[in-house]
Write an enzyme that holds these catalytic residues in place. Structure first.
Site, PDB file in Angstrom:
ATOM      1  N   ASN A  10     102.738 -32.568  93.413  1.00  0.00           N
ATOM      2  CA  ASN A  10     101.893 -31.427  93.066  1.00  0.00           C
ATOM      3  C   ASN A  10     101.198 -31.788  91.763  1.00  0.00           C
ATOM      4  OD1 ASN A  10     100.712 -29.053  92.319  1.00  0.00           O
ATOM      5  ND2 ASN A  10     102.639 -27.891  92.104  1.00  0.00           N
ATOM      6  N   TRP A  11      99.926 -32.117  91.882  1.00  0.00           N
ATOM      7  CA  TRP A  11      99.186 -32.582  90.698  1.00  0.00           C
ATOM      8  C   TRP A  11      98.858 -31.435  89.740  1.00  0.00           C
ATOM      9  CZ3 TRP A  11      94.979 -36.807  92.014  1.00  0.00           C
ATOM     10  CH2 TRP A  11      95.604 -37.887  92.647  1.00  0.00           C
ATOM     11  N   LYS A  12      99.023 -30.201  90.205  1.00  0.00           N
ATOM     12  CA  LYS A  12      98.658 -29.014  89.411  1.00  0.00           C
ATOM     13  C   LYS A  12      97.205 -29.161  88.928  1.00  0.00           C
ATOM     14  CE  LYS A  12     103.494 -28.273  88.589  1.00  0.00           C
ATOM     15  NZ  LYS A  12     104.565 -27.735  87.737  1.00  0.00           N
ATOM     16  N   HIS A  95     103.570 -21.048  94.871  1.00  0.00           N
ATOM     17  CA  HIS A  95     104.189 -21.773  93.748  1.00  0.00           C
ATOM     18  C   HIS A  95     104.518 -20.769  92.644  1.00  0.00           C
ATOM     19  CE1 HIS A  95     104.720 -24.459  90.336  1.00  0.00           C
ATOM     20  NE2 HIS A  95     104.984 -25.394  91.225  1.00  0.00           N
ATOM     21  N   GLU A  97     104.088 -20.882  89.576  1.00  0.00           N
ATOM     22  CA  GLU A  97     103.008 -20.680  88.592  1.00  0.00           C
ATOM     23  C   GLU A  97     101.973 -19.694  89.121  1.00  0.00           C
ATOM     24  OE1 GLU A  97     102.199 -24.855  88.040  1.00  0.00           O
ATOM     25  OE2 GLU A  97     104.144 -25.060  87.058  1.00  0.00           O
ATOM     26  N   GLU A 167     112.380 -24.472  94.074  1.00  0.00           N
ATOM     27  CA  GLU A 167     112.028 -24.891  92.727  1.00  0.00           C
ATOM     28  C   GLU A 167     112.545 -23.868  91.721  1.00  0.00           C
ATOM     29  OE1 GLU A 167     108.422 -27.751  92.862  1.00  0.00           O
ATOM     30  OE2 GLU A 167     107.672 -25.730  92.622  1.00  0.00           O
ATOM     31  N   GLY A 173     108.948 -28.478  84.779  1.00  0.00           N
ATOM     32  CA  GLY A 173     108.246 -28.944  83.585  1.00  0.00           C
ATOM     33  C   GLY A 173     109.091 -28.904  82.331  1.00  0.00           C
ATOM     34  N   SER A 213     111.452 -31.067  87.681  1.00  0.00           N
ATOM     35  CA  SER A 213     111.825 -32.226  86.855  1.00  0.00           C
ATOM     36  C   SER A 213     112.437 -33.369  87.671  1.00  0.00           C
ATOM     37  CB  SER A 213     112.741 -31.802  85.697  1.00  0.00           C
ATOM     38  OG  SER A 213     112.075 -30.886  84.847  1.00  0.00           O
ATOM     39  N   GLY A 234     106.149 -32.580  90.221  1.00  0.00           N
ATOM     40  CA  GLY A 234     105.013 -32.260  89.363  1.00  0.00           C
ATOM     41  C   GLY A 234     104.654 -33.446  88.479  1.00  0.00           C
ATOM     42  N   GLY A 235     105.051 -33.390  87.228  1.00  0.00           N
ATOM     43  CA  GLY A 235     104.651 -34.385  86.223  1.00  0.00           C
ATOM     44  C   GLY A 235     104.773 -35.825  86.682  1.00  0.00           C
TER      45      GLY A 235
HETATM   46  P1  13P Z   1     107.810 -30.829  87.408  1.00  0.00           P
HETATM   47  O1  13P Z   1     108.216 -31.944  88.348  1.00  0.00           O
HETATM   48  O2  13P Z   1     106.745 -31.247  86.440  1.00  0.00           O
HETATM   49  O3  13P Z   1     108.986 -30.185  86.773  1.00  0.00           O
HETATM   50  O4  13P Z   1     107.100 -29.715  88.319  1.00  0.00           O
HETATM   51  C1  13P Z   1     107.733 -29.277  89.458  1.00  0.00           C
HETATM   52  C2  13P Z   1     106.785 -28.454  90.245  1.00  0.00           C
HETATM   53  O5  13P Z   1     106.429 -27.361  89.858  1.00  0.00           O
HETATM   54  C3  13P Z   1     106.277 -29.009  91.500  1.00  0.00           C
HETATM   55  O6  13P Z   1     105.606 -28.041  92.249  1.00  0.00           O
END
Ligand code: 13P
Length: 249
Positions: A10-12, A95, A97, A167, A173, A213, A234-235
């Site tokens: 997930n590149w956000k 998600h 967020e 999640e 994050g 994470s 994510g990251g």
């Molecule tokens: P991180 O891997 O950066 O913690 O993010 C997880 C996430 O929200 C994937 O959708």
């Protein structure tokens, strides 16, 4: 039943179309595998470039959101048909967020889920608890309510193709990963709830990811748990490390 793993990035809100091309060119040789489905969920405007770059490879493209109507006066929104026409195959729905910053409700998420199927998009539905909910012992009841809300009126033949991402919000994050036992407990519980809603066969085939994470150091342990069928990353999906996560064995 051995479920095929699915590892999605997930590149956000990261990478312009040109930067997306460069990152995909770097990652493609690192994420080659026959053993898992690999998905890059990129920002809307990167989709045409991303679809072009991954053509003929083992990588599929996902979006990070969509609206639940076909078309109309919904300024700023993106329809599932638009995604479908571009060659998108997956779409992240609900998600945390989006729930937190854009006030998406379980009802919105349910409508999006139903609409994604109409355009042959495979939804990746996200659920997860806050730290306060975990500390109050409310994790499982909260997750149940999110799953029941998301899947309302979703028929069995569509439910089985859905991907669920567990999640925990406190792990996103933060560098604070759930332990493999914590992640397995909730993923196993999600499978149980799906079993109650749809029966044991659906529970056995539906794929459940862990997200929060995930990195090159913890992927192998998390993904080897019996009820964890891969990850939503994510990251670390924006770095070469994503290759190590995909080829975690
Ligand atoms: P991180 O891997 O950066 O913690 O993010 C997880 C996430 O929200 C994937 O959708």
């Amino acid at each position: 039943m051995s479920r095929r793993k699915i590892i999605a990035g997930n590149w956000k809100m990261n990478k312009t179309p040109q930067q997306a091309r460069e990152l995909i060119r770097t990652l493609l040789p690192l994420v080659e595998t026959d053993e898992a489905d690999v998905v890059f969920c990129v920002p809307f405007v990167d989709i045409p470039a991303a679809v072009e770059e991954v053509s003929g490879t083992n990588v599929q493209i996902g979006a990070q959101n969509m609206y639940f109507e076909d078309a109309g006066a919904f300024t700023g929104e993106i329809s599932p048909e638009m995604l479908w026409e571009l060659g998108v195959e997956y779409v992240i729905i609900g998600h945390s967020e989006r729930r937190q910053y854009f006030h998406e409700t379980d009802e919105d998420i349910n409508k999006k889920l139903l609409m994604a199927f109409e355009y042959d998009l495979i939804p990746i539905v996200c659920v997860g608890e806050t730290l306060e909910q975990r500390e109050a012992g409310e994790t499982l009841s909260w997750i149940r309510s999110q799953i029941e809300g998301a899947f309302e009126e979703v028929p069995e033949d569509l439910a089985r193709d859905t991907v669920i991402a567990y999640e925990p919000i406190w792990a996103i994050g933060t560098g604070k990963t759930a332990t493999s036992e914590q992640a397995e407990e909730v993923c196993g519980y999600i499978r149980q709830v799906i079993g109650e809603l749809y029966g044991p066969e659906t529970a056995d085939v539906i794929r459940i990811q862990y997200g929060g994470s995930v990195n090159a150091g913890n992927a192998a342990e998390l993904f080897s748990m019996p009820d964890i069928d891969g990850g939503l990353v994510g990251g670390a999906s924006l770095k070469e490390d994503f290759g190590k996560i995909v080829n975690y064995k």
